[in-house]
Design a protein around this motif. Structure first.
Motif, PDB file in Angstrom:
ATOM      1  N   THR A  84      -0.153   2.771  -3.088  1.00  0.00           N
ATOM      2  CA  THR A  84      -1.544   3.155  -3.330  1.00  0.00           C
ATOM      3  C   THR A  84      -2.066   4.183  -2.337  1.00  0.00           C
ATOM      4  O   THR A  84      -3.107   4.782  -2.559  1.00  0.00           O
ATOM      5  CB  THR A  84      -2.462   1.914  -3.240  1.00  0.00           C
ATOM      6  N   ILE A 118      -5.162  -5.860  -2.761  1.00  0.00           N
ATOM      7  CA  ILE A 118      -4.441  -5.226  -1.655  1.00  0.00           C
ATOM      8  C   ILE A 118      -4.992  -5.679  -0.300  1.00  0.00           C
ATOM      9  O   ILE A 118      -4.234  -5.963   0.636  1.00  0.00           O
ATOM     10  CB  ILE A 118      -4.534  -3.679  -1.781  1.00  0.00           C
ATOM     11  N   ASP A 137       0.811  -1.216   0.000  1.00  0.00           N
ATOM     12  CA  ASP A 137       0.000   0.000   0.000  1.00  0.00           C
ATOM     13  C   ASP A 137       0.848   1.271   0.000  1.00  0.00           C
ATOM     14  O   ASP A 137       0.315   2.371  -0.104  1.00  0.00           O
ATOM     15  CB  ASP A 137      -1.014  -0.006   1.147  1.00  0.00           C
TER      16      ASP A 137
END
Lengths: 213, 10
Positions: free
Chosen positions: A53, A118, A50
């Motif tokens: 992201t 994710i 992450d």
């Protein structure tokens, strides 16, 4: 952010520093399970994807980068450093750690906050972290004496998740935060250390060298 | 909610 959470993260960081100090100053990884360290690399890579992201955070982002870099460094030392790798207790590091990965992956596939790549990887990392200490505990049980740095490393590593439990209790009452997945995994993770904590504190109180029966 | 959860912990 609360004091439990801050203390927990600093304890986690301290555990890693203790391990790196042990490896660098004594040029030895005796008593350290490469299988557990391999699992931590997998845990951090699957959880911190992450980084790509999520918006950067002044607190979380540096921690994530440090956890990734240090776990990879430790595994590198244990596998490739020409002096350190010879001190690895390969024959005692017997736990079949690959058998932990598949059940955690299956669990993450079915139990996750949201069925996305994710989020499934995040869940996998939470489950795998809970059990990643097992090869290390098995190795310690077969060690006739455990050096102070190794004992302190495992103690700090266990204490970190126990402090997260306090953080979660605090957040439940102060912020109404409910997160079943990390709570239950964190409880299991901490419970696995119960035996170790008992003997660690006992040896510390009696001023004796740590030894697991 | 359809939003992914906010993992604000490490």
């Amino acid at each position: 952010m609360n004091a439990f959470r801050l203390l927990a993260d600093l304890t986690h960081l301290l555990s890693i520093i203790i391990l790196l100090v042990k490896i660098r100053t004594t040029k030895s990884c005796a008593g350290i399970s490469l299988k557990t360290q391999d699992l931590y690399v997998l845990v951090f890579i699957s959880r911190y994807l992450d980084l790509f992201t999520r918006p950067l955070s002044l607190y979380n982002t540096p921690f994530k980068l440090v956890f990734l870099a240090t776990s990879i460094t430790i595994v590198y030392y244990m596998r490739y450093h020409k002096v350190v790798k010879q001190t690895y207790n390969k024959d005692s590091d017997t736990f079949k750690h690959y058998f932990l990965i598949l059940p955690c992956a299956v669990l993450a596939f079915f139990i996750n906050p949201k069925f996305t790549f994710i989020e499934v990887l995040w869940s996998f990392s939470i489950y795998l972290e809970a059990v990643a200490i097992l090869p290390q505990l098995v190795l310690l049980q077969s060690s006739s004496n455990i050096d102070n740095l190794t004992g302190n490393y495992v103690f700090m590593l266990g204490a970190y998740r126990a402090l997260y439990l306090l953080n979660w209790i605090y957040r439940f009452f102060a912020e109404d935060v409910v997160r079943w997945i990390p709570w239950i995994a964190g409880l299991v993770q901490t419970a696995l250390y119960a035996d170790f904590f008992y003997y660690y504190i006992k040896s510390w109180r009696n001023n004796e060298r740590l030894k697991l029966p | 909610s359809s939003q992914p959860p906010n993992h604000d912990e490490l």
